[in-house]
Design an enzyme around this catalytic site. Structure first.
Site, PDB file in Angstrom:
ATOM      1  CE  LYS A   1       4.939   6.178   3.255  1.00 54.03           C
ATOM      2  NZ  LYS A   1       5.407   5.745   4.585  1.00 54.03           N
TER       3      LYS A   1
ATOM      4  CG  HIS B   1      -0.344   0.319   2.488  1.00 55.05           C
ATOM      5  ND1 HIS B   1       0.345  -0.628   3.233  1.00 55.05           N
ATOM      6  CD2 HIS B   1      -0.269   1.479   3.180  1.00 55.05           C
ATOM      7  CE1 HIS B   1       0.794  -0.063   4.328  1.00 55.05           C
ATOM      8  NE2 HIS B   1       0.441   1.210   4.326  1.00 55.05           N
ATOM      9  CG  ASP B   2       2.932   3.050   2.942  1.00 55.61           C
ATOM     10  OD1 ASP B   2       1.931   3.740   2.666  1.00 55.61           O
ATOM     11  OD2 ASP B   2       3.315   2.860   4.116  1.00 55.61           O
TER      12      ASP B   2
ATOM     13  CG  HIS C   1       1.822   7.294   0.009  1.00 55.79           C
ATOM     14  ND1 HIS C   1       1.245   8.082   0.980  1.00 55.79           N
ATOM     15  CD2 HIS C   1       1.677   6.019   0.431  1.00 55.79           C
ATOM     16  CE1 HIS C   1       0.784   7.322   1.949  1.00 55.79           C
ATOM     17  NE2 HIS C   1       1.030   6.048   1.642  1.00 55.79           N
TER      18      HIS C   1
END
Length: 169
Positions: free
Chosen positions: A125, A121-122, A150
């Site tokens: 970034k 999910h990140d 992000h």
């Protein structure tokens, strides 16, 4: 061990040939049922050949699955190294999401997709300016907006991977 052998049985007054679909390693994955009044060596050879092709296919599927899982872990490691402040966060989100999915009664496939989506999910970034990600002081409004992007970026990156209708991405 009987389930691992080709055998003849009677079912509903008919003879049935049972051929286990078993990879060279692991348990029997299923059975091939062939109904016919007479079975000869040719039919048995054909059934063994079909079982062998299924074995090859199952092994290839397992290899693809392991490769995909390893790629997901690799991408998570990249995110953790990029944003050391939240190191391990993706793993924890994955564990919590998987537990919640199980408690909600999601199917195995749905939980697997949820696990991968939570794990990554990140990922977006990595497209954010590293100076913003690693900034020690308070973020400006513009920087906060970029950080919030992000999630959208993660979705864009993952959409081609999770293409089925059951995907949570």
């Amino acid at each position: 061990k009987a389930a691992e052998k080709i055998r003849m049985e009677k079912a509903g007054g008919r003879q049935v040939l049972l051929v286990p679909l078993k990879p060279s390693e692991g348990p029997v994955e299923g059975m091939l049922y062939l109904f016919k009044s007479e079975f000869d060596n040719t039919l048995i050879k054909m059934a063994k050949g079909a079982a062998g092709r299924m074995d090859t296919s199952l092994c290839a599927d397992r290899l693809r699955h392991r490769t995909f899982e390893n790629l997901m872990t690799c991408l998570t490691t990249i995110v953790d190294r990029f944003d050391t402040y939240t190191n391990g966060h993706s793993r924890r989100v994955m564990e919590y999401s998987t537990a919640v999915g199980k408690a909600l009664g999601l199917s195995h496939i749905q939980r697997k997709n949820l696990r991968f989506a939570a794990q990554l999910h990140d990922l977006g970034k990595v497209a954010i300016d590293p100076r913003i990600i690693r900034k020690k002081s308070a973020l400006t409004g513009e920087e906060q907006e970029e950080i919030h992007n992000h999630a959208r970026l993660s979705r864009e990156f993952l959409e081609p991977v999770f293409i089925d209708d059951h995907s949570p991405v």
